[in-house]
Motif scaffolding. Structure first.
Motif, PDB file in Angstrom:
ATOM      1  N   PRO A  88     -57.322 -10.231  22.165  1.00  0.00           N
ATOM      2  CA  PRO A  88     -57.864 -11.544  22.501  1.00  0.00           C
ATOM      3  C   PRO A  88     -58.300 -12.371  21.296  1.00  0.00           C
ATOM      4  N   VAL A  89     -58.650 -11.746  20.201  1.00  0.00           N
ATOM      5  CA  VAL A  89     -59.095 -12.494  19.021  1.00  0.00           C
ATOM      6  C   VAL A  89     -57.909 -13.213  18.372  1.00  0.00           C
ATOM      7  N   ARG A  90     -56.816 -12.505  18.209  1.00  0.00           N
ATOM      8  CA  ARG A  90     -55.638 -13.118  17.581  1.00  0.00           C
ATOM      9  C   ARG A  90     -54.687 -13.740  18.597  1.00  0.00           C
ATOM     10  N   GLY A  91     -54.930 -13.483  19.888  1.00  0.00           N
ATOM     11  CA  GLY A  91     -54.045 -14.022  20.908  1.00  0.00           C
ATOM     12  C   GLY A  91     -52.712 -13.305  20.968  1.00  0.00           C
ATOM     13  N   PHE A  92     -52.658 -12.050  20.542  1.00  0.00           N
ATOM     14  CA  PHE A  92     -51.432 -11.266  20.612  1.00  0.00           C
ATOM     15  C   PHE A  92     -51.241 -10.761  22.040  1.00  0.00           C
TER      16      PHE A  92
ATOM     17  N   ALA B 192     -61.341 -16.857  23.494  1.00  0.00           N
ATOM     18  CA  ALA B 192     -61.571 -16.197  22.211  1.00  0.00           C
ATOM     19  C   ALA B 192     -61.738 -17.234  21.104  1.00  0.00           C
ATOM     20  N   GLU B 193     -62.641 -16.941  20.191  1.00  0.00           N
ATOM     21  CA  GLU B 193     -62.865 -17.825  19.046  1.00  0.00           C
ATOM     22  C   GLU B 193     -61.767 -17.581  18.016  1.00  0.00           C
ATOM     23  N   VAL B 194     -61.230 -18.645  17.476  1.00  0.00           N
ATOM     24  CA  VAL B 194     -60.220 -18.519  16.430  1.00  0.00           C
ATOM     25  C   VAL B 194     -60.932 -18.267  15.125  1.00  0.00           C
TER      26      VAL B 194
END
Length: 142
Positions: A100-104, A2-4
């Motif tokens: 997946p975007v925030r990595g939660f 995922a891109e940060v």
């Protein structure tokens, strides 16, 4: 991976720890909101631990318990990877939800962590290594 996105994750300067972000009320509200949304109920968050590389919160609705986690930007892939692995094998912690975007990452409570259990540390380390090897063999075809 995922891109940060800087609008969702305030990137800090080189060498600056991420943990101050995790200690803010704004971030706690963001994590609580996400957990409430994916669980479809009101929840309470309590900081479990904050390290330089990740942070974990205990999440409860008064009856059930989960754990929410977010990694630092360099390890943001962990949530997505664990989500994939949990669909392929029961050798990993079951996953309730992933952003997946925030990595939660949100997982149900699995009881005491290994460090809080009794047992011979060498035997425990060997068991972890064995399970890791078996997991690799199990998911390799995928």
């Amino acid at each position: 991976m995922a891109e940060v996105r800087p609008d969702l994750w305030p990137l800090l300067g080189r060498g600056a720890p991420v943990s101050p972000v995790w200690e803010t009320a704004a971030f706690a509200d963001e994590m609580r909101s996400w957990c409430s949304e994916v669980l479809d109920r009101d929840v309470r968050l309590d900081v479990q631990k904050i390290r330089g590389w990740s942070a974990v919160w205990r999440v409860t609705d008064g009856r059930e318990v989960w754990f929410a986690k977010q990694n630092c930007p360099g390890q943001v892939f962990e949530a997505t990877l664990l989500g994939v692995l949990s669909r392929l094998s029961d050798r990993v912690v079951p996953v309730t939800a992933v952003d997946p975007v925030r990595g939660f990452l949100l997982t149900p409570d699995q009881g005491p962590v290994l460090a809080d259990t009794d047992g011979d540390p060498v035997e425990q380390a060997c068991a972890v290594a064995r399970e890791g090897a078996l997991l690799q063999r199990e998911v390799a075809p995928h």
